[in-house]
Enzyme design. Structure first.
Site, PDB file in Angstrom:
ATOM      1  N   CYS A 406       0.825  -1.216   0.000  1.00 42.25           N
ATOM      2  CA  CYS A 406       0.000   0.000   0.000  1.00 42.25           C
ATOM      3  C   CYS A 406       0.856   1.263   0.000  1.00 42.25           C
ATOM      4  O   CYS A 406       0.485   2.278  -0.592  1.00 42.25           O
ATOM      5  CB  CYS A 406      -0.900   0.037   1.234  1.00 42.25           C
ATOM      6  N   MET A 407       1.995   1.226   0.680  1.00 46.66           N
ATOM      7  CA  MET A 407       2.822   2.425   0.868  1.00 46.66           C
ATOM      8  C   MET A 407       3.730   2.726  -0.314  1.00 46.66           C
ATOM      9  O   MET A 407       4.505   3.680  -0.258  1.00 46.66           O
ATOM     10  CB  MET A 407       3.689   2.288   2.124  1.00 46.66           C
TER      11      MET A 407
END
EC number: 3.5.3.6
Length: 416
Positions: A406-407
């Protein structure tokens, strides 16, 4: 091929990635705003930054060029005369600020910031009432008056954008183009403005082919998009991504110009619940023939295959039979794939570690992946299955409900 972007798998050697280091936007979170801003808790900023810096260093140590969203957007705004003013107006429109006087006061604040990167960071941080000249004599409407009333008004005039450190979601590189995503929640739709200007004006990334645009009415988010191979992608039908958006994206990828190279789109219907918000929270690829998966979705997934139809622009759809491993093996042209369960066969560990993104991994090369340190059960299983792990400290980053995948927004991977 656009020289700056090339993503044709989830596991090819990672060469370039875009991150965003958490900043003062986390200081503008409060218990009253957690729900609307999609957080379950308030991370401790200094520790979250230390953890994120460690994440970035680990990527750099693997030979990955690390780029930062706010720096890229600032470069884009500085590259074209008038782009900065256009960005401010677009950002104010998306913020939905009531009151002409309040909007004027915020615009004055933005115009007072000389450094463009500081301006971009301010737009992410949010705007407090005490930063503005909002005296009652300037009020032009009831909305303005409410903002000037310290008892009735909120201390925040414009909310922060705390989810932006999950750079995967706002836009997604597919091949040499981008899906500029239409986010579900109002607070995250403002993130699209940053991607929009980066992809329009940046000297290196401006003019990138767009497979989807954020002004489309149907929501789609990048955590639901997995590039499974040079000609195949997977998209989650999830809490955040609608079937109608997948229809549009698939038609563009399969038939649009320029060629995307995509011949098949697999749509995975997952339960629409907070803990399963995106496809990459329930499975990610860790090697050529290996995925980590949350066991809670096994036996419940419904999968569809979308391909070119018989007539120009038509998309053919069929529901697929078989287990997830069988479907993935056929999609990738393999004899078989391994599914490694998050938490193994321990039902409590599996749901606990899935909640903490145990299935959300970022491959830097086939069989070599970044994971959150806190998911000890899953990490031990992955290691015993021959996967090389790079463990990121994650006490605070994980509070935002997203993991290493996600990051990170991968910009370039080598061929597998």
């Amino acid at each position: 091929m656009h020289e700056g972007l090339n993503i044709r798998s989830e596991i090819g050697r990672l060469r370039k990635v875009m991150l965003y280091r958490p900043g003062n936007e986390l200081l503008n979170l409060s218990p009253d705003t957690l729900g609307p801003l999609l957080f379950d808790d308030i991370p401790f900023l200094e520790e979250a930054q230390r953890e994120h810096d460690c994440f970035a260093r680990m990527l750099a140590d693997e030979g990955v060029e690390v780029l930062y969203l706010d720096e890229l957007v600032a470069e884009a705004l500085d590259a074209v005369p008038g782009a900065r003013a256009e960005f401010c107006e677009r950002w104010l429109d998306e913020a939905g600020l009531p009151g002409r006087a309040a909007r004027g006061a915020v615009r004055e604040l933005l115009d007072s910031i000389d450094d463009t990167r500081a301006l971009v960071d301010k737009c992410i941080e949010g705007v407090r009432a005490d930063e503005l000249d909002l005296s009652p004599t300037r009020a032009a409407s009831l909305a303005d008056l409410m903002l000037t009333d310290r008892n009735a008004g909120s201390p925040l005039v414009i909310d922060p954008i705390p989810n932006i450190y999950f750079t995967r979601d706002t836009f997604s590189v597919i091949g040499s183009g981008v899906s500029l995503n239409s986010m579900l929640s109002r607070t995250r739709r403002r993130e699209g403005v940053f991607g929009e200007f980066l992809l329009r004006y940046h000297p290196e990334y401006g003019g990138t082919p767009l497979w989807y645009t954020s002004d489309r009415p149907h929501n789609i988010e990048g955590g639901d998009i997995l590039v499974l191979g040079p000609d195949v992608i997977g998209v989650g039908i999830s809490e955040r991504t609608s079937p109608a958006a997948i229809d549009e994206l698939a038609a563009r990828l399969l038939w649009g110009e320029p060629e995307s190279g995509v011949a098949r789109v697999f749509a995975f219907s997952i339960p629409h619940k907070r803990s399963f918000m995106h496809l990459d929270t329930v499975f990610t690829q860790v090697d050529v023939d290996t995925f980590t998966v949350h066991p809670g979705i096994l036996g419940t997934l419904v999968v569809f295959e979308l391909t070119r139809g018989a007539r120009e622009g038509e998309v053919g759809i069929r529901r697929l039979d078989g287990s997830l491993d069988e479907i993935l093996a056929r999609a990738l042209g393999l004899d078989a794939v391994r599914l490694i369960k998050c938490g193994g066969d321990d039902p409590i560990a599996s749901v606990r570690e899935q909640w903490n993104d145990g299935s959300n991994t970022l491959a830097v090369a086939p069989g070599r992946v970044l994971v959150y340190q806190r998911n000890a059960v899953t990490n031990d299983i992955l290691s015993r299955e021959g996967i090389e792990l790079l463990e990121i400290p994650s006490a605070e980053l994980s509070r935002g409900r997203g993991g290493p995948h996600c990051m990170s927004m991968a910009f370039w991977r080598d061929a597998v």
